[in-house]
Design an enzyme around this catalytic site. Structure first.
Site, mmCIF file in Angstrom:
data_model
loop_
_atom_site.group_PDB
_atom_site.id
_atom_site.type_symbol
_atom_site.label_atom_id
_atom_site.label_comp_id
_atom_site.label_asym_id
_atom_site.label_seq_id
_atom_site.Cartn_x
_atom_site.Cartn_y
_atom_site.Cartn_z
ATOM 1 N N GLU A 144 47.933 6.654 69.615
ATOM 2 C CA GLU A 144 46.871 6.004 70.379
ATOM 3 C C GLU A 144 45.494 6.426 69.856
ATOM 4 O OE1 GLU A 144 45.900 5.474 75.184
ATOM 5 O OE2 GLU A 144 47.163 7.106 74.474
ATOM 6 N N LYS B 200 45.043 -2.107 76.199
ATOM 7 C CA LYS B 200 45.880 -1.344 77.121
ATOM 8 C C LYS B 200 45.752 -1.925 78.522
ATOM 9 C CE LYS B 200 47.045 3.534 78.084
ATOM 10 N NZ LYS B 200 46.680 4.931 77.781
ATOM 11 N N CYS C 119 50.981 4.159 75.473
ATOM 12 C CA CYS C 119 51.106 5.425 76.215
ATOM 13 C C CYS C 119 51.510 5.239 77.670
ATOM 14 C CB CYS C 119 49.803 6.218 76.104
ATOM 15 S SG CYS C 119 50.023 7.991 76.458
ATOM 16 N N PRO D 249 39.704 42.105 71.931
ATOM 17 C CA PRO D 249 39.799 43.413 72.591
ATOM 18 C C PRO D 249 41.250 43.632 73.025
ATOM 19 C CG PRO D 249 37.995 42.084 73.496
ATOM 20 C CD PRO D 249 38.856 41.161 72.680
ATOM 21 N N LEU D 250 41.923 44.551 72.373
ATOM 22 C CA LEU D 250 43.357 44.773 72.591
ATOM 23 C C LEU D 250 43.558 45.997 73.466
ATOM 24 C CD1 LEU D 250 46.289 43.983 71.927
ATOM 25 C CD2 LEU D 250 46.109 45.369 69.853
ATOM 26 N N SER D 251 44.008 45.770 74.705
ATOM 27 C CA SER D 251 44.126 46.864 75.669
ATOM 28 C C SER D 251 45.495 47.527 75.659
ATOM 29 C CB SER D 251 43.849 46.339 77.079
ATOM 30 O OG SER D 251 44.906 45.482 77.500
ATOM 31 N N GLY D 252 46.484 46.863 75.071
ATOM 32 C CA GLY D 252 47.835 47.393 75.126
ATOM 33 C C GLY D 252 48.614 46.899 76.324
ATOM 34 N N VAL E 119 50.056 43.429 78.811
ATOM 35 C CA VAL E 119 50.804 42.198 78.546
ATOM 36 C C VAL E 119 49.894 41.071 78.071
ATOM 37 C CG1 VAL E 119 52.067 40.325 79.693
ATOM 38 C CG2 VAL E 119 52.751 42.703 80.063
ATOM 39 N N ASP E 120 48.745 40.902 78.722
ATOM 40 C CA ASP E 120 47.908 39.744 78.424
ATOM 41 C C ASP E 120 47.310 39.811 77.022
ATOM 42 O OD1 ASP E 120 48.431 38.671 80.920
ATOM 43 O OD2 ASP E 120 46.713 39.643 81.850
ATOM 44 N N SER E 121 46.582 40.872 76.720
ATOM 45 C CA SER E 121 45.966 40.948 75.392
ATOM 46 C C SER E 121 47.025 41.052 74.301
ATOM 47 C CB SER E 121 45.001 42.141 75.309
ATOM 48 O OG SER E 121 45.674 43.367 75.475
#
Length: 722
Positions: free
Chosen positions: A45, A114, A175, A357-360, A362-364
């Protein structure tokens, strides 16, 4: 006697307003279709301009440039002797329509607008387009002069019509018309249309891939025929990842498909079908033939062209057989979709890589793992000889001779991670961050933010003569929160400083994109500091729940041989913004939020997917949580959630642009249009909950009294004396 026709669909990774790049990819797909023997090619599309132009659709420039691209397609040698349909906006009588333009050998056959537009989720089509309402009607469309000089046509049919070739009949859906309860393919099939083309712009959402496949199969199983579904793939400039998965279906079976996840900018597949199979299938469906005999007719555009070979034996060996569609697990989807979205964003933003910024936690760690997944995909594509990907890599790293020797090698070039520790950080998180950075190969830094925090606080103390204290040291709630927030905001400031100068330190040009790492549940609850390290350029996990991220990390630990991820998942989620006690954590995220991440997922889905306000959410949760929670506890959690949702909704106005993955995303920019200023007391709504609680308590008391009374039993709702 068989009539064998080869038809093709394509998946394109287009870019909004990239007319030259989009044209190149369209031509490449047509060349691939012809090399596969196809006599009909369909694409996604709005493929000429890109789907996500949004308010640029108001601009006459956008429509003009689409016609200019179409003019070049009409005369291109690759675009001859094959029926082609492309997607673009067309203005007809001062109204802009989302259209398919079908052409053959420098002649435009039909402009098909459409008829059913999409206005839910991330889609706002009626903001820019108008649906064509004249069913089975066409009008004369006066072509722009730059087209007329090529085609020799003054006008062409515009409207709801089909193409009648020498050997078959071709119709169009766009679509949403496939998704709609009253899909147009049913009426077209009843009128003898045998091949239906659908150019689509369907986005990715977790666990959604089967939907389009089921619809395509259903369209041809109940009506017979061949369905050509073409879709975009990748990031074309927005939060969504287009889902790929173009396919061809015949009489309820899938014959071929493109990949859902790939770095290929152009992927074309073809199928050879026997047109007689469609006729036999339909003719045996007797109730259908009865309905078809009285079905209204579509205007037919006669085309002196055949899709099938004149010989009934030619192509027999290439007849395409059905396949089984294999779906990715949600963990695989998380591993692949955001990674490709990030790659598109990186290579098109002309930046040198990512900073995180890696915190250690789960998220980062999830954001970091997704970058490594991206590097793995890119490395594999280079190893397989993808010259476009290699060219993009060399341009990004600024080295015309560079070729990665492993995903870790590439990750070191593209990815800088930084552990921003403080006196409140634990040794365990520092080690987990360092271990993950080592295992994926990122260029890793370890810094302390204490000096910066002290400097900012000293300015406040000097100006006010007051020194705030943490709760554990006798401070009040406001002091405690302010001291947490200043740490988070300083991390954001430092992240952008390092992102701008990290490549300078490494003697490379350019800067880095800052990655965010706030999940969808925390955004929903507002459990983040405004303008903290969740504020970034893009966020690959912003549309993914905490529960799904944990499952993803378990999968990635095996997929990429990263055992450190299992330790990260096992650790309690914490922001580490309050002082440690004897070296141990005193704060955890779930404790601070007053809700578990699993509960937040339930609440989020009810709020968005089921459109529940506080009262209806309470009633529903009584049924699902009632076996483990009392009614009063359910009420407390619902009220708690909505109070903090209301208080923190303003944060969604500055939410980092996030990869869209969940149907309960609180992103107010496109997906979740709600106020950001609420009465957080919810007086009327909470009163309704309290009234329901009182009613439940009275019913319970009545049952207790009844059960305690001798000589009485209950039949239905009546108490009967025995």
């Amino acid at each position: 006697m068989g009539k064998f026709a080869t038809v093709a669909v394509c998946t394109l990774d287009q870019w909004a307003l990239d007319f030259s790049g989009n044209k190149t990819r369209i031509i490449s797909s047509i060349q691939e279709a012809k090399s596969l023997g196809a006599r009909l090619r369909s694409g996604p599309e709005l493929e000429i301009c890109g789907y996500s132009c949004e308010d640029h659709f108001y601009e006459n420039d956008t429509i003009l440039h689409c016609w200019e691209v179409l003019a070049e397609l009409l005369v291109h040698p690759a675009c001859q002797d094959i029926i082609i349909d492309v997607g673009m906006p067309v203005m007809h009588r001062n109204v802009t329509y989302n259209c398919r333009v079908a052409f053959l050998n420098k002649k435009i056959l039909l402009v098909r607008p459409k008829m059913i537009l999409c206005d839910d989720g991330n889609y706002r089509e009626t903001r820019w387009f108008t649906a064509w309402r004249k069913v089975r009607e066409t009008e004369d469309f006066f072509l722009p002069r730059l087209i007329s000089v090529i085609t020799g046509q003054l006008t062409v049919p515009f409207g709801d019509a089909v193409l009648s070739t020498v050997d078959t009949c071709i119709g169009f859906e766009i679509c949403e018309e496939l998704w709609h309860p009253k899909s147009t393919h049913v009426e077209m099939g009843l009128d003898g249309v045998e091949i239906i083309i659908n150019g689509s712009g369907s986005q990715f959402e977790l666990r959604k891939a089967y939907v389009a496949v089921d619809l395509v199969k259903s369209a041809t199983s109940k009506s017979g025929g061949c369905y050509l579904y073409s879709n975009f793939r990748g990031c074309d400039g927005q939060r969504v990842y287009f889902n790929g998965g173009s396919c061809i279906s015949l009489n309820g079976d899938i014959l071929t498909r493109t990949q859902q996840f790939s770095l290929d900018e152009v992927e074309t597949v073809a199928a050879t079908i026997d047109l007689e199979d469609i006729r036999v299938y339909r003719n045996k469906f007797r109730s259908r033939t009865l309905t078809a005999s009285s079905s209204p007719s579509y205007p037919r555009i006669k085309v002196d062209f055949a899709l099938s070979s004149p010989s009934h034996l030619e192509g027999f060996q290439n007849l395409t057989l059905p396949i089984v569609w294999e779906y990715h697990t949600p963990e695989e989807e998380i591993c692949l979709a955001p990674a490709i979205w990030m790659w598109d964003y990186l290579r098109r933003s002309v930046q040198g890589g990512f900073f995180l910024p890696l915190s250690g936690g789960v998220d980062s760690s999830s954001s970091a793992t997704l970058v490594f997944s991206m590097c793995t995909l890119v490395f594999n594509a280079v190893e397989q000889g993808d010259t476009q990907v290699l060219s993009d890599v060399r341009r990004i790293v600024g080295d015309g001779s560079y070729k990665p020797n492993s995903p870790k090698d590439l990750c070191n070039k593209l990815f800088v991670t930084c552990y921003m520790g403080s006196e409140n950080s634990s040794r365990e998180t520092r080690e987990r961050a360092s271990d993950l950075a080592r295992d994926i190969g990122s260029y890793h830094l370890n810094i302390s933010i204490d000096t910066a925090v002290s400097a900012v606080l000293s300015i406040f103390c000097l100006a006010t003569g007051r020194t705030p204290q943490f709760r554990s040291k006798g401070g009040g709630p406001r002091e405690n929160l302010a001291l947490q927030n200043i740490q988070a905001r300083i991390r954001m400031v430092l992240a952008y400083l390092f992102a701008q100068l990290a490549l300078w330190v490494r003697n490379r040009t350019g800067g880095l994109l800052v990655l965010g790492s706030a999940n969808v549940d925390e955004a929903l609850r507002g459990y983040m500091t405004k303008y903290d390290c969740s504020s970034a350029d893009i966020n690959p996990i912003g549309g993914i729940s905490k529960m799904d991220l944990k499952r993803f990390l378990h999968y990635a630990s095996q997929r990429f041989n990263l055992p450190i991820l299992r330790k990260i998942v096992a650790a309690p989620p914490t922001a580490e913004l309050e002082p440690l006690k004897d070296g141990q954590l005193v704060q955890t995220d779930e404790q601070d939020m007053g809700l578990t991440y699993a509960e937040l997922s339930d609440l989020g889905r009810l709020r968005k997917q089921n459109a529940c306000g506080p009262y209806s959410m309470f009633v529903r949760l009584l049924r699902t949580w009632g076996s483990t929670e009392t009614a009063s506890e359910v009420a407390r959690k619902v009220k708690h959630f909505f109070q903090y949702y209301a208080i923190n909704r303003h944060k969604m106005t500055v939410l980092t642009p996030s990869f869209h993955a969940e149907t309960y995303s609180p992103d107010d920019n496109r997906f979740d249009h709600r106020p950001f200023l609420y009465n957080a007391k919810w007086n009327w709504q909470f009163a309704a909950i309290d009234k329901e609680l009182l009613s439940l308590e009275q019913k319970k008391n009545n049952r207790d009294v009844l059960n305690a009374s001798p000589g009485k039993t209950v039949s239905g709702e009546q108490a009967v004396v025995v």
